[in-house]
Design a protein around this motif. Sequence first.
Motif, PDB file in Angstrom:
ATOM      1  N   ALA A 329       3.288  -5.558   1.376  1.00  0.00           N
ATOM      2  CA  ALA A 329       4.604  -5.384   0.763  1.00  0.00           C
ATOM      3  C   ALA A 329       5.319  -4.186   1.360  1.00  0.00           C
ATOM      4  N   PHE A 330       4.592  -3.094   1.515  1.00  0.00           N
ATOM      5  CA  PHE A 330       5.218  -1.885   2.064  1.00  0.00           C
ATOM      6  C   PHE A 330       5.743  -2.146   3.462  1.00  0.00           C
ATOM      7  N   SER A 331       4.890  -2.763   4.299  1.00  0.00           N
ATOM      8  CA  SER A 331       5.325  -2.918   5.680  1.00  0.00           C
ATOM      9  C   SER A 331       6.485  -3.908   5.755  1.00  0.00           C
ATOM     10  N   ALA A 332       6.427  -4.950   4.919  1.00  0.00           N
ATOM     11  CA  ALA A 332       7.540  -5.901   4.915  1.00  0.00           C
ATOM     12  C   ALA A 332       8.816  -5.222   4.458  1.00  0.00           C
ATOM     13  N   TYR A 333       8.701  -4.386   3.432  1.00  0.00           N
ATOM     14  CA  TYR A 333       9.867  -3.697   2.887  1.00  0.00           C
ATOM     15  C   TYR A 333      10.463  -2.768   3.937  1.00  0.00           C
ATOM     16  N   ILE A 334       9.591  -2.026   4.591  1.00  0.00           N
ATOM     17  CA  ILE A 334      10.091  -1.069   5.592  1.00  0.00           C
ATOM     18  C   ILE A 334      10.763  -1.807   6.728  1.00  0.00           C
ATOM     19  N   ARG A 335      10.157  -2.929   7.136  1.00  0.00           N
ATOM     20  CA  ARG A 335      10.742  -3.683   8.245  1.00  0.00           C
ATOM     21  C   ARG A 335      12.123  -4.198   7.844  1.00  0.00           C
ATOM     22  N   LYS A 336      12.219  -4.618   6.584  1.00  0.00           N
ATOM     23  CA  LYS A 336      13.482  -5.194   6.163  1.00  0.00           C
ATOM     24  C   LYS A 336      14.537  -4.096   5.976  1.00  0.00           C
ATOM     25  N   ALA A 337      14.113  -2.983   5.337  1.00  0.00           N
ATOM     26  CA  ALA A 337      15.086  -1.960   4.993  1.00  0.00           C
ATOM     27  C   ALA A 337      15.542  -1.188   6.223  1.00  0.00           C
ATOM     28  N   ARG A 338      14.619  -0.923   7.146  1.00  0.00           N
ATOM     29  CA  ARG A 338      15.009  -0.080   8.286  1.00  0.00           C
ATOM     30  C   ARG A 338      15.164  -0.890   9.569  1.00  0.00           C
ATOM     31  N   ARG A 339      15.011  -2.213   9.452  1.00  0.00           N
ATOM     32  CA  ARG A 339      15.170  -3.092  10.616  1.00  0.00           C
ATOM     33  C   ARG A 339      14.313  -2.636  11.790  1.00  0.00           C
ATOM     34  N   LEU A 340      13.077  -2.304  11.493  1.00  0.00           N
ATOM     35  CA  LEU A 340      12.176  -1.908  12.575  1.00  0.00           C
ATOM     36  C   LEU A 340      11.605  -3.145  13.220  1.00  0.00           C
ATOM     37  N   ARG A 341      11.193  -3.019  14.445  1.00  0.00           N
ATOM     38  CA  ARG A 341      10.442  -4.128  15.016  1.00  0.00           C
ATOM     39  C   ARG A 341       9.039  -4.061  14.437  1.00  0.00           C
ATOM     40  N   PRO A 342       8.320  -5.147  14.470  1.00  0.00           N
ATOM     41  CA  PRO A 342       7.020  -5.197  13.778  1.00  0.00           C
ATOM     42  C   PRO A 342       6.011  -4.196  14.332  1.00  0.00           C
ATOM     43  N   VAL A 343       6.034  -2.986  13.804  1.00  0.00           N
ATOM     44  CA  VAL A 343       5.039  -1.981  14.164  1.00  0.00           C
ATOM     45  C   VAL A 343       4.227  -1.690  12.914  1.00  0.00           C
ATOM     46  N   ILE A 344       2.918  -1.607  13.059  1.00  0.00           N
ATOM     47  CA  ILE A 344       2.097  -1.301  11.890  1.00  0.00           C
ATOM     48  C   ILE A 344       2.048   0.199  11.709  1.00  0.00           C
ATOM     49  N   GLU A 345       2.475   0.654  10.539  1.00  0.00           N
ATOM     50  CA  GLU A 345       2.388   2.086  10.261  1.00  0.00           C
ATOM     51  C   GLU A 345       0.955   2.432   9.917  1.00  0.00           C
ATOM     52  N   PRO A 346       0.474   3.608  10.350  1.00  0.00           N
ATOM     53  CA  PRO A 346      -0.940   3.950  10.093  1.00  0.00           C
ATOM     54  C   PRO A 346      -1.293   3.958   8.615  1.00  0.00           C
ATOM     55  N   LYS A 347      -0.341   4.444   7.759  1.00  0.00           N
ATOM     56  CA  LYS A 347      -0.634   4.524   6.329  1.00  0.00           C
ATOM     57  C   LYS A 347      -0.920   3.127   5.768  1.00  0.00           C
ATOM     58  N   HIS A 348      -0.064   2.200   6.133  1.00  0.00           N
ATOM     59  CA  HIS A 348      -0.225   0.840   5.621  1.00  0.00           C
ATOM     60  C   HIS A 348      -1.473   0.184   6.194  1.00  0.00           C
ATOM     61  N   PHE A 349      -1.752   0.513   7.459  1.00  0.00           N
ATOM     62  CA  PHE A 349      -2.958  -0.041   8.065  1.00  0.00           C
ATOM     63  C   PHE A 349      -4.193   0.444   7.299  1.00  0.00           C
ATOM     64  N   ILE A 350      -4.179   1.745   6.943  1.00  0.00           N
ATOM     65  CA  ILE A 350      -5.334   2.280   6.195  1.00  0.00           C
ATOM     66  C   ILE A 350      -5.456   1.586   4.843  1.00  0.00           C
ATOM     67  N   PHE A 351      -4.316   1.425   4.161  1.00  0.00           N
ATOM     68  CA  PHE A 351      -4.324   0.713   2.872  1.00  0.00           C
ATOM     69  C   PHE A 351      -4.975  -0.658   3.035  1.00  0.00           C
ATOM     70  N   GLY A 352      -4.435  -1.409   3.976  1.00  0.00           N
ATOM     71  CA  GLY A 352      -4.899  -2.776   4.167  1.00  0.00           C
ATOM     72  C   GLY A 352      -6.364  -2.809   4.552  1.00  0.00           C
ATOM     73  N   ALA A 353      -6.757  -1.882   5.435  1.00  0.00           N
ATOM     74  CA  ALA A 353      -8.137  -1.879   5.912  1.00  0.00           C
ATOM     75  C   ALA A 353      -9.097  -1.570   4.772  1.00  0.00           C
ATOM     76  N   VAL A 354      -8.746  -0.551   3.960  1.00  0.00           N
ATOM     77  CA  VAL A 354      -9.624  -0.217   2.834  1.00  0.00           C
ATOM     78  C   VAL A 354      -9.732  -1.409   1.891  1.00  0.00           C
ATOM     79  N   GLY A 355      -8.585  -2.062   1.630  1.00  0.00           N
ATOM     80  CA  GLY A 355      -8.599  -3.240   0.763  1.00  0.00           C
ATOM     81  C   GLY A 355      -9.497  -4.323   1.321  1.00  0.00           C
ATOM     82  N   ALA A 356      -9.374  -4.578   2.627  1.00  0.00           N
ATOM     83  CA  ALA A 356     -10.165  -5.639   3.245  1.00  0.00           C
ATOM     84  C   ALA A 356     -11.648  -5.301   3.164  1.00  0.00           C
ATOM     85  N   VAL A 357     -11.981  -4.037   3.455  1.00  0.00           N
ATOM     86  CA  VAL A 357     -13.396  -3.635   3.401  1.00  0.00           C
ATOM     87  C   VAL A 357     -13.942  -3.823   1.987  1.00  0.00           C
TER      88      VAL A 357
END
Lengths: 449, 387
Positions: A329-357
């Motif tokens: 949700a965070f990465s989708a929101y950031i991409r939409k709000a700031r019109r970034l190209r699809p780059v994974i932010e480290p914070k969100h990656f850590i969130f997702g990775a911890v969740g997956a683990v």
Amino acid sequence: MRDYLLTLLSVGLAALALYFLTVSEGTSGLLSALTLIFIWGIAAISLNLINGQLGILSLGHHGFMLIGGYVTALLMLPARERRPFRTRLLSDWARNHLDLDKWLRGLGLDALANSIDAKFIIALFIAGLAAALLGIIVGAPSLRLKGDYLAIVTFGFGEIIRLLPNAPEVAAFTNGPLGIKGIPGNAGNIWWTFLALLLVLWFFSRLKFSSYGRAFEGIREDEIAAEAMGVNLAYHKILAFTISAFFAGVSGGLYASYLQSVDTQTFNFFVTFFLLVAISLGGLGSITGALLGTAIVVLVRVYGGFLEQPNPAWVGYLSGAVLMLAAFAFSAYIRKARRLRPVIEPKHFIFGAVGAVLLVITIAFFKQPWMQQTVQFFGMRKMLLAVILILIMIYRREGVMGRAEFSWKLIIGPREDIPTDEQRKQDAWLSNPDLNPGLKEDGDDDASA
Amino acid sequence: MAASKITSRSTIISLLIGAVFVVLLGARINSLENYTFARVVQDFLNALTLGSLYALIALGYTMVYGIIRLINFAHGEIFMLGSYFAFYAMTLTPLPWAISLLVTIILGGTVLLVLRSLFNLEEPKRTFALSLIIFGGTFFLLTFRKLGWVEGLTLSMLATGVAGVLLEAIAYKPLRGAPRESMLITAIAASFFLQNFGQLVFGARVRGFNAQTILNKPLNFHIGPETVYFTGILVVVPLITALLLWVLNLFVSRTRLGKAMRATAQDAEVAQMMGVNVNQVIALTFFIGSILAAAAGVMYAIRFGQIHPLMGLMPGIKAFTAAVIGGIGSLPGAVLGGLLLGFIEIYVVSLFPTLSAYKDVFAFVLLILILLFRPSGLVGEDLTEKV
């Protein structure tokens, strides 16, 4: 007219639904939850008058409710319950004289004294009046103070009221920390609280759109401007505190009679906090929001018991899923709000990775016995409420409803943002320079500004 | 300016009320037959200790209020955390070396990160030295022997300071610039969260804080036939308080960061324009306030011998009252208010034993009266709001 009919219809439907709930089997849990929602709803709506409509943060609501609860308890206590107090702390004077039954018989109103319902209504009314009297006292500092200082003063009043019943001199009336038990009354019966809530809703919705309600909201928006418009600040502030305290007292009386007991721990500061969560969640300043928020919060409290006995398996599933969802949700929101190209932010990656683990670990060890053990997590519900409140304050300070109220127009009425034919005609007239001589000048003004 | 302040009506009235109280107290002491010199000494020691503890907690309230105008409701819970950290540091040590290593890495890493961001220690040499001290020190302390109260106090102060910074970063930082009522509500929520978190993690029961130190060893002495109940803690608390106050005073008045703090308290916006990193200063304020609260928490636990997750509630309220009495936002005011409240509490209970049940009520009454009639406190700045 249509709105009145619809309101009556929906009240009737609600009553019908309640009737079916009361006659069907196995719904006692739901019914008591509903009763609690109604009781706390009255308290939340009354707190909303000060905190939302008047714009003063008041933290002393538990004091008003406590007064209401104790007054109802003392007035309603039957004679056979009064006797044991002699051995405890309740003084002879209080035992003999603080008795609604005697008062009514003394006035020659035996018919009322014989009916417990009539006595209950009178006791609730007196409880409300006692609390309202206190509301005048607690509201008085609002004439001198503002903001957080005023909030602390109301908090101080609330805590003083809560501490007093335990003090030795006052305990002669209140039975000290033991509290009063065995209070009769019909609040446990859902119809009473339902009726009380309907009356309160009617009263407060009328109040909100009356001149008084407008004056309260004027004070909230700007005291000085309101005063300049002729609003008597002192009168309206004290009035709001009095009304709010009255209904807080009534809800305290209902709650005491629902529990059939009252002591100082029933009405501690957590009560005010709980109401604060409810009205902040629903939206400060909205009666509908207050009721909605109360419903959510009470349901969390009543049905949230499973939160306090989790086992590692579903904690793993839940937290893993929540973390991964949050990351997406965070990465989708950031991409939409700031019109970034699809780059994974480290914070969100850590969130997702911890969740997956977490999810992987949970699935891998699901069969292990330690995964299925139940853990006791006392206080989880209160922590959840606190977290909800912090999140509301950070991310959505206006709550669910904002200051909007429920209305039939909102659901089925004509939409006001689409102009009617008549309005269109008027607009056409306004925008026609031949018919509207002021148009040209206005245009010039706009251009220069 | 000063002359007009002294001659202002409210000052005279409060002085008069104070004088009346002193006369009444004197009369009361004279009328009490068993109020001997030994009791005077005893009450004085107790009051000084309690007042010092209130002063330490009140400093945290007053500093935070001075910087961001927030009544940090959760400060009492920070105080509670401080005593629990010391409790665990003193009862769980010596740890097995593997666990000790893990704790050192997690705790030391957090402390290091926070300290670096607080004190501008980006220079590699300093960072290296600091990390060596922190990691080595923590590991050494946790692994080899059972900790005494000095080490427990130090570790707890560091850990609680970091906890305070984290609280600020998580709960209060996103609300910068929000209405003050919203911040107060958030602080209340944080307080409730920490109380229940404490009950969940530390257990809801009351634990004995049995610091088997010389501090709790009775060193009673006699004045005439009367005994004065004396323990080391009665001296240590005022001494440590004085030491911490001295260091705090040096920090605030002599260092660049202290200057930045004063500037931010005066006007955050202008300070920001002058190049002060306001976020850093705010975090630093929370750090220092939490350190002082932790010191108070540990000493409170040693003094009264028990800790529980709700212990921060009343001391927190009383310390807030003390901060308001002294004039919220003023450091000397907080110390003065804390001492005053300690003395009032002890002497009221000692001289009027029947009123002891109203001890807590009295604190609230005092708070309301001060807020109503002299919200700027004894030495505080004027807080009249302008249109």
